[in-house]
Design a protein around this motif. Structure first.
Motif, PDB file in Angstrom:
ATOM      1  N   ASP A 191       0.822  -1.221   0.000  1.00 15.50           N
ATOM      2  CA  ASP A 191       0.000   0.000   0.000  1.00 15.50           C
ATOM      3  C   ASP A 191       0.853   1.268   0.000  1.00 15.50           C
ATOM      4  O   ASP A 191       0.329   2.368  -0.051  1.00 15.50           O
ATOM      5  CB  ASP A 191      -1.041   0.002   1.130  1.00 15.50           C
ATOM      6  CG  ASP A 191      -0.484   0.342   2.503  1.00 15.50           C
ATOM      7  OD1 ASP A 191       0.714   0.623   2.632  1.00 15.50           O
ATOM      8  OD2 ASP A 191      -1.274   0.317   3.466  1.00 15.50           O
ATOM      9  N   ASP A 192       2.181   1.095   0.051  1.00 18.81           N
ATOM     10  CA  ASP A 192       3.069   2.262   0.032  1.00 18.81           C
ATOM     11  C   ASP A 192       3.369   2.720  -1.400  1.00 18.81           C
ATOM     12  O   ASP A 192       4.048   3.729  -1.596  1.00 18.81           O
ATOM     13  CB  ASP A 192       4.377   1.951   0.763  1.00 18.81           C
ATOM     14  CG  ASP A 192       4.169   1.778   2.265  1.00 18.81           C
ATOM     15  OD1 ASP A 192       3.130   2.240   2.776  1.00 18.81           O
ATOM     16  OD2 ASP A 192       5.030   1.176   2.923  1.00 18.81           O
ATOM     17  N   ASN A 223       5.420  -3.195   4.317  1.00 21.07           N
ATOM     18  CA  ASN A 223       4.907  -1.886   4.691  1.00 21.07           C
ATOM     19  C   ASN A 223       5.860  -1.206   5.665  1.00 21.07           C
ATOM     20  O   ASN A 223       6.409  -1.858   6.548  1.00 21.07           O
ATOM     21  CB  ASN A 223       3.538  -2.042   5.362  1.00 21.07           C
ATOM     22  CG  ASN A 223       2.909  -0.694   5.633  1.00 21.07           C
ATOM     23  OD1 ASN A 223       2.577   0.023   4.693  1.00 21.07           O
ATOM     24  ND2 ASN A 223       2.759  -0.328   6.889  1.00 21.07           N
TER      25      ASN A 223
HETATM   26 MN    MN Z   1       1.620   1.789   4.089  1.00 22.76          MN
END
Ligand code: MN
Length: 256
Positions: free
Chosen positions: A12-13, A99
């Motif tokens: 999600d980065d 993450n």
């Molecule tokens: Mn993240």
């Protein structure tokens, strides 16, 4: 002959984040790795998906070579799109991370990293979310090595479609990591508040802010991570409360 393990790697980065590059390097030694990840950072978007806009896909490069597909959506979008549309080969395992920042405790519920692994399991593919404790100058090498060993261990045991793991790793060199603990998720909320600031027009705005140390209950993921252990928490996406279900069925609900 056994076919090569096909891993879908996401995060999600964002596809250009250093954490996904480190994990890519480590997992290539375990199997074939396809990368489908958000084109820009999508931290803390949870399990959101994109409905009101189309999803655009770019071919992202790293060091002048094709690295993977960057998607203009959330992590759950990436997994759906990869599995149902983009990838020709079927996916055996989804790995999400690394993450930057722990997703232990209630952070698992806000996390896009964890949501990607959950989406995998919803589609019948095992998922492992990998996060490293936040630090100022992150070095992802040790966490990537731990993730590689863990993926190998899980594969050796035989992949099953309900295998959903939330893995949190201390931001420490390998020799200082004490070991692995299998733990339940901490239910405690981290202490947090808002910082009120003033914009150039004199209007107030607010920014969420941690408010000190996040301690978990004894024998939880947050607690293990704080003590220097890798915390592995098995998750499930069925949110039903079995205890309340039983109790509520005993209530008088009327005839309709
Ligand atoms: Mn993240």
């Amino acid at each position: 002959m056994r076919r090569t393990l096909h891993i879908l790697l996401t995060n999600d980065d964002g596809i250009y984040a250093p954490g996904i590059a480190a994990l890519h390097k480590a997992l290539r030694r375990v199997g074939a790795v396809s990368v489908v990840a958000p084109a820009v950072e999508q931290s803390a978007v949870g399990h959101s998906i994109t409905l009101a806009h189309p999803l655009r896909v770019i071919e992202a490069e790293r060091r002048g070579k094709f690295f993977g597909y960057g998607v203009s959506g959330a992590p759950a979008d990436c997994v759906k799109l990869a599995v149902l549309e983009l990838l020709k080969r079927s996916v055996d395992l989804i790995v999400s991370g690394i993450n930057l920042g722990s997703n232990a405790g209630v952070n698992a519920l806000y996390s896009g990293t964890v949501a990607a692994a959950v989406e995998g399991v919803m589609l019948g593919i095992p998922g492992i979310a990998v996060s490293m404790d936040f630090c100022q100058r992150p070095k992802f090498g040790p966490a990537a090595e731990i993730a590689r060993r863990l993926v190998k261990a899980v594969v050796r045991r035989g992949l099953r479609p309900d295998m959903l793991l939330n893995v949190n790793i201390p931001a420490l060199p390998l020799r200082r990591i004490k070991g692995v603990r299998v733990t339940p998720q901490s239910r405690r909320m981290p202490p947090e508040g808002f910082e009120r600031r003033t914009d150039p027009m004199g209007r107030h705005y607010y920014w969420i802010k941690p408010w000190g140390r996040y301690d978990g209950e004894e024998d939880t993921d947050v607690c293990a991570l704080r003590k220097g252990y890798v915390a592995i928490t098995p998750l499930q996406y069925d949110l039903t409360s079995q205890s309340l279900l039983k109790e509520l069925r005993g209530w008088e609900w009327g005839r309709k």
